[in-house]
Design a protein around this motif. Structure first.
Motif, PDB file in Angstrom:
ATOM      1  N   TYR A  32      -8.494  63.381 109.702  1.00 42.22           N
ATOM      2  CA  TYR A  32      -8.837  64.138 110.900  1.00 42.22           C
ATOM      3  C   TYR A  32      -9.978  63.383 111.573  1.00 42.22           C
ATOM      4  N   PHE A  34     -12.526  62.507 115.049  1.00 41.39           N
ATOM      5  CA  PHE A  34     -13.248  63.146 116.143  1.00 41.39           C
ATOM      6  C   PHE A  34     -14.085  62.113 116.898  1.00 41.39           C
ATOM      7  N   TYR A  36     -17.531  62.433 119.324  1.00 45.70           N
ATOM      8  CA  TYR A  36     -18.586  63.276 119.858  1.00 45.70           C
ATOM      9  C   TYR A  36     -19.407  62.471 120.866  1.00 45.70           C
ATOM     10  N   GLN A  38     -23.330  62.381 122.780  1.00 40.82           N
ATOM     11  CA  GLN A  38     -24.695  62.905 122.729  1.00 40.82           C
ATOM     12  C   GLN A  38     -25.455  62.415 123.955  1.00 40.82           C
ATOM     13  N   LEU A  44     -24.894  67.030 119.484  1.00 41.63           N
ATOM     14  CA  LEU A  44     -23.588  66.404 119.649  1.00 41.63           C
ATOM     15  C   LEU A  44     -22.588  67.403 120.223  1.00 41.63           C
ATOM     16  N   LEU A  46     -18.463  67.916 121.158  1.00 41.63           N
ATOM     17  CA  LEU A  46     -17.141  67.391 120.854  1.00 41.63           C
ATOM     18  C   LEU A  46     -16.450  66.911 122.131  1.00 41.63           C
ATOM     19  N   GLU A  88     -24.660  58.400 124.168  1.00 40.29           N
ATOM     20  CA  GLU A  88     -24.266  57.781 122.904  1.00 40.29           C
ATOM     21  C   GLU A  88     -23.008  58.475 122.406  1.00 40.29           C
ATOM     22  N   PHE A  90     -20.197  58.951 119.242  1.00 37.74           N
ATOM     23  CA  PHE A  90     -20.014  58.838 117.793  1.00 37.74           C
ATOM     24  C   PHE A  90     -18.576  59.147 117.415  1.00 37.74           C
ATOM     25  N   LYS A  94     -13.154  63.344 109.066  1.00 35.33           N
ATOM     26  CA  LYS A  94     -13.445  64.459 108.182  1.00 35.33           C
ATOM     27  C   LYS A  94     -12.836  64.186 106.816  1.00 35.33           C
ATOM     28  N   LYS A  98     -16.766  67.332 104.645  1.00 34.43           N
ATOM     29  CA  LYS A  98     -17.847  66.551 105.236  1.00 34.43           C
ATOM     30  C   LYS A  98     -17.339  65.649 106.349  1.00 34.43           C
ATOM     31  N   LEU A  99     -18.220  65.431 107.327  1.00 35.90           N
ATOM     32  CA  LEU A  99     -17.948  64.462 108.384  1.00 35.90           C
ATOM     33  C   LEU A  99     -18.628  63.145 108.047  1.00 35.90           C
ATOM     34  N   PHE A 101     -19.754  59.723 109.777  1.00 37.14           N
ATOM     35  CA  PHE A 101     -19.987  59.217 111.130  1.00 37.14           C
ATOM     36  C   PHE A 101     -20.094  57.706 111.169  1.00 37.14           C
ATOM     37  N   GLY A 102     -19.675  57.132 112.289  1.00 40.97           N
ATOM     38  CA  GLY A 102     -20.037  55.765 112.596  1.00 40.97           C
ATOM     39  C   GLY A 102     -21.483  55.729 113.072  1.00 40.97           C
ATOM     40  N   THR A 103     -21.989  54.523 113.300  1.00 40.29           N
ATOM     41  CA  THR A 103     -23.399  54.370 113.673  1.00 40.29           C
ATOM     42  C   THR A 103     -23.643  54.584 115.161  1.00 40.29           C
TER      43      THR A 103
END
Lengths: 111, 113
Positions: A32, A34, A36, A38, A44, A46, A88, A90, A94, A98-99, A101-103
């Motif tokens: 899954y 996503f 996001y 920011q 963040l 969606l 920014e 991201f 999932k 937990k998610l 994240f990339g940097t």
């Protein structure tokens, strides 16, 4: 362990130009995905999500992303950016609850 | 509409102080999360909770603790604040065992002097 790679830390672009923000994830049986966004000094929000079904996903603010299972990618695109898209971005996958994240990629749109 | 509320947008504390960051959600979500965000490092999970009084360590729990006494509230505690804990802290929540996205608060920018 799952991981997410956003290769571009910064993407500068002129207003009304197209943009692609790249995201690759480590493979998993079910995934899954996503994106996001920011904005400065905010949390963040969606943009869009891929859960199943059509590999082309449309989100808010004219953004879309394509899920490519063979390349384990989920790149974000917009055909014509606005100054207000400066933010920014991201990518996240999932994994159980937990998610991961990339940097992040900082998109800067110039007039 | 979904709402995750963090008690402070900006906070300034001194080294050695005990610091509490509060987060409240109104969506009856089982899961709640605390992340810290630093430039170039993305979001890193500190702790998460999947039920009242239940918690699990994330990737960077050292120097932090959490409390979940009620389903809607999840607190992050810095027992003795240090300058390397200066960061942006983000709270999130979602339904347990769900493929749906997490919902985020607006963040708390914490400075430790």
């Amino acid at each position: 362990a799952q991981s997410v790679t956003q290769l571009d830390s910064q993407v500068p672009v002129f207003e009304e130009a197209p943009v692609e923000l790249r995201c690759n994830y480590s493979s998993s049986v079910s995934v899954y995905l996503f994106w996001y966004v920011q904005y400065p000094n905010q949390g963040l929000q969606l943009l869009l999500k891929y859960l199943s079904g059509s590999t082309l996903v449309k989100g808010i603010n004219g953004f879309e992303a394509e899920f490519n299972k063979s390349q384990t990618s989920f790149h974000l695109r917009k055909p014509s950016v606005h100054i207000s898209d400066t933010a920014e971005y991201f990518c996240a996958v999932k994994n159980t609850d937990k998610l991961i994240f990339g940097t992040g990629t900082r998109l800067q749109v110039f007039p | 509409d979904v709402k995750v509320t963090q008690s402070s947008r900006y906070l300034v504390k001194r080294t050695g102080e005990k610091v509490f960051l509060e987060c409240v959600q109104d969506m009856d979500h089982e899961n709640m999360f605390w992340y810290r965000q630093d430039p170039g490092l993305g979001l890193r999970l500190i702790y998460f909770s999947y039920d009242v009084k239940m918690k699990e360590k994330g990737d960077i729990p050292e120097g932090y603790s959490v409390s979940r006494e009620k389903k809607e509230r999840f607190s992050l505690i810095l027992e003795s604040a240090s300058t390397n804990q200066t960061s942006m802290y983000l709270c999130a929540s979602d339904l347990r065992h769900s493929n749906q996205p997490q919902h985020f608060g607006d963040g708390t920018r914490l400075s430790i002097l």
